[in-house]
Every structure is written in structure tokens, then in C-alpha cells.
Design a protein around this motif. Structure first.
Motif, PDB file in Angstrom:
ATOM      1  N   THR A  25       0.899   3.921  -3.134  1.00 43.74           N
ATOM      2  CA  THR A  25       0.422   5.294  -2.953  1.00 43.74           C
ATOM      3  C   THR A  25       1.532   6.325  -3.076  1.00 43.74           C
ATOM      4  O   THR A  25       1.304   7.504  -2.819  1.00 43.74           O
ATOM      5  CB  THR A  25      -0.271   5.454  -1.583  1.00 43.74           C
ATOM      6  N   SER A  26       2.708   5.898  -3.472  1.00 47.29           N
ATOM      7  CA  SER A  26       3.834   6.838  -3.589  1.00 47.29           C
ATOM      8  C   SER A  26       3.791   7.526  -4.948  1.00 47.29           C
ATOM      9  O   SER A  26       3.867   6.882  -5.989  1.00 47.29           O
ATOM     10  CB  SER A  26       5.165   6.115  -3.384  1.00 47.29           C
ATOM     11  N   HIS A  27       3.636   8.815  -4.914  1.00 47.34           N
ATOM     12  CA  HIS A  27       3.692   9.637  -6.120  1.00 47.34           C
ATOM     13  C   HIS A  27       3.981  11.080  -5.719  1.00 47.34           C
ATOM     14  O   HIS A  27       3.636  11.520  -4.629  1.00 47.34           O
ATOM     15  CB  HIS A  27       2.388   9.547  -6.920  1.00 47.34           C
ATOM     16  N   VAL A  62       0.830  -1.206   0.000  1.00 43.53           N
ATOM     17  CA  VAL A  62       0.000   0.000   0.000  1.00 43.53           C
ATOM     18  C   VAL A  62       0.864   1.256   0.000  1.00 43.53           C
ATOM     19  O   VAL A  62       0.590   2.215  -0.734  1.00 43.53           O
ATOM     20  CB  VAL A  62      -0.970  -0.023   1.200  1.00 43.53           C
ATOM     21  N   HIS A  74       8.390   7.617   0.805  1.00 43.56           N
ATOM     22  CA  HIS A  74       7.401   6.540   0.677  1.00 43.56           C
ATOM     23  C   HIS A  74       8.081   5.235   0.287  1.00 43.56           C
ATOM     24  O   HIS A  74       7.764   4.172   0.833  1.00 43.56           O
ATOM     25  CB  HIS A  74       6.352   6.912  -0.372  1.00 43.56           C
ATOM     26  N   LYS A 127       6.061   8.165 -10.032  1.00 41.97           N
ATOM     27  CA  LYS A 127       5.069   7.196  -9.577  1.00 41.97           C
ATOM     28  C   LYS A 127       5.702   5.812  -9.610  1.00 41.97           C
ATOM     29  O   LYS A 127       6.599   5.541 -10.410  1.00 41.97           O
ATOM     30  CB  LYS A 127       3.831   7.201 -10.480  1.00 41.97           C
TER      31      LYS A 127
END
Length: 160
Positions: free
Chosen positions: A29-31, A25, A128, A44
Motif C-alpha cells: 500500500t506504499s505509494h 500489506v 511505509h 510505488k
């Protein structure tokens, strides 16, 4: 003793599922976007095959951890579960290695190839990725403990 051992394995598998799910997760969700010389650049996880592999491998590890909880400990499948535990541990290790190599290039660059470090421009994305790597490493360590326990309880009695 058998109930305490089973409770320990269930707890370890739930912890492994939580760690691998968290890794998947957090990476998914890393961007982050940044503007350099008037150009907007996006970072991304989908842009890097190693990060895609990382997310998929951790999702598989999480799903497997939850599915194995349904296998009775006295079942004849318990030996097969040990083999699958080894495969999942190797899959997660490979995913961490691949993502770690790309992360290192992103953090420090490669002067021989002319690749510049990017973490100075997109620190949130790099944070992230680092968090996901930490979660995945915890998952692999938990799988190692599960493997040691499984080998001891399933294969140990078969040895002379």
C-alpha cells in the motif's frame, strides 16, 4: 508439557503470520506522488524489483505459517517442516536485505553514482517502506525462535 509446547508454537506461528502479512500489506500500500519542476513523479513499490520480491516473500511466509498449523506435531512431516522453516527464514532474510539495500539508496543516495536521496521529496512512501521493514524483521526474529524450538523438539531427541 507437550500441550504447552504446542500452544507456544501455534502462538509463534500466528505471530509470524501476522508480522509477515503486515509487512506485505504495508509495502503493497506504499505509494506517493510529488511534483518536481512541474513533473509529477510517482513512487510505488511495483517500480522496484526488490520491493516486489519483498512483498511476494512476505506473502509466502504468511501463507506457509498458516499452512503449517494444519500439520499434526506427531506427523512424520515434522522433520520436513524444520527444513521448510529454514528455507522460509532464509527467504525472508533475503527479502529484507534486498529491500534494505534499495531503501538505503533511497534515503541517502549514492554520491559515486550521482543518485540523489529521494526520501526528502516522498516521506510518506519512505515511512511505509520503513514500517514494512520493521514488521518483516519482527517476522524473521519470530521465525528464528520457531526454528530454535523446532530443532530442539524435533531433532534434539535424535542426538546422542
Amino acid at each position: 508439557m507437550a500441550k504447552a509446547s504446542r500452544a507456544c508454537v501455534v502462538l509463534l506461528r500466528l505471530l509470524a503470520a501476522a508480522a509477515t502479512l503486515s509487512a506485505a500489506v504495508v509495502m503493497a500500500t506504499s505509494h506517493e506522488s510529488t511534483t518536481v519542476f512541474g513533473l509529477t513523479l510517482d513512487a510505488k513499490f511495483q517500480y522496484t524489483p526488490s520491493f516486489k520480491f519483498f512483498v511476494i516473500a512476505n506473502a509466502i511466509g504468511c501463507g506457509y505459517s498458516l499452512l503449517v498449523l494444519l500439520v499434526p506435531p506427531t506427523s512424520s512431516l515434522s522433520r520436513f517442516v524444520v527444513v521448510l522453516d529454514v528455507i522460509i527464514a532464509m527467504l525472508l532474510t533475503a527479502a529484507i536485505s534486498a529491500a534494505g539495500a534499495i531503501s538505503e539508496v533511497g534515503k541517502k543516495g549514492n554520491s559515486h553514482s550521482g543518485w540523489l536521496p529521494i526520501c526528502g521529496q516522498i516521506p510518506k512512501f519512505c515511512d511505509h517502506v520503513m514500517g514494512a521493514m520493521i514488521c518483516a524483521f519482527c517476522g524473521v526474529v519470530i521465525y528464528l525462535v520457531i526454528l530454535l524450538h523446532s530443532i530442539h523438539t524435533v531433532i534434539g531427541p535424535l542426538l546422542p
